[in-house]
Design an enzyme around this catalytic site. Sequence first.
Site, short mmCIF file in Angstrom:
data_model
loop_
_atom_site.label_atom_id
_atom_site.label_comp_id
_atom_site.label_asym_id
_atom_site.label_seq_id
_atom_site.Cartn_x
_atom_site.Cartn_y
_atom_site.Cartn_z
N GLY A 1 48.28 38.00 38.44
CA GLY A 1 48.85 36.78 37.92
C GLY A 1 49.89 37.09 36.86
N CYS A 2 50.69 36.09 36.51
CA CYS A 2 51.78 36.33 35.55
C CYS A 2 51.24 36.65 34.16
CB CYS A 2 52.72 35.13 35.52
SG CYS A 2 51.91 33.54 35.30
N TYR A 3 50.28 35.87 33.67
CA TYR A 3 49.72 36.17 32.35
C TYR A 3 49.05 37.55 32.33
CZ TYR A 3 50.44 31.34 30.69
OH TYR A 3 50.98 30.14 30.29
#
Length: 357
Positions: free
Chosen positions: A162-164
């Site tokens: 995921g981006c985070y």
Amino acid sequence: MPHPIVFDTQPGMTKPIRIAVLGASGYTGADLVRLALTHPNIEIAALSANSKAGLTMAEIWPHFAPYPGLPRLITSEAVDYASIDAVFGCLPHAASASLLSTLAGPKIIDLSADFRLKDSATYADWYGGAHPAPALLPGAIYGLTEYARDSLPGAALVACPGCYPTAVLLALLPLMAANAIGPDRITINAISGVSGSGRSLKEANLFPEIAEAVAPYAVGRHRHMPEMEQELSAAANQPVILSFTPHLVPMNRGELVTCIVETTRPVADLRAILQARYAAEPFVHLLPEGTPPATRMVRGSNHAVLNVFADRVPGRAIVIAAIDNLVKGSSGQAIQNFNLMFGLPETTGLQAAPLFP
């Protein structure tokens, strides 16, 4: 009928690698197409978007008007997977695993959450239902490229982070692995552009709702938390539980994470650890001492910038990282993984400098 887009291949490649992008009508899928257009070894052979089937990319994404040769959108079931070398899954969780688990032949680079967590029970707890294909989880490579590089060549299924987690793990994994920070009392505050919440219509994403405002969301229980804890726990060889609060800010793209950690060594040592780990990395950069990362430094690119600062509280440090959530946090990292899966230089198609201003 327009021909698929294909550019000249790099020397040594006998034919282009044919790809399908599933979910090309979303932000992630569209950005993947944007990057794939100039990749010298890719032929964009199929694009799917069930709700937009029959339309051209330019009809839903005006910036693709100069590329009339892109395939017309079809349903994911209509893709001729026997003719495809690699599938990029840009579908929602659950829907992604349900479809991709039925494919045989193409390599799979999945950008959903479906293959990131190794434990199906954890997935069920955080995603609200049983995993559609639990038997595939043990063999899925967690594709944080800088840490999965040796496992990617020849891999059949890669789960893009995921981006985070991408930003947080790039900032903290070297420090955790070196026992330079403690596994307890990690607090992360994060901000993301609105594209991070997807393209579907949501009242909270309307311009009057987000303009001139900053708002936290998923407070105390964001779905990326177990993913970060899984990878940090592996690096620490003990359980890691963190506090994570994301915020939506009124910008299109970009992501910044501020990680407050307990230290076991001086901040100068933390900086030296990060410098040594990323000195040879093409996309991860430790900024000069005292320079705070900013999203404008990486916008539109596959680069990540980070830095570490001493906190005014003794024994504590602040580690900050910035990425573009749609590129390094999603589609760019997916292509970086694709390159290594197919034996290409990992920077291929990703050399664009950040867009500024």
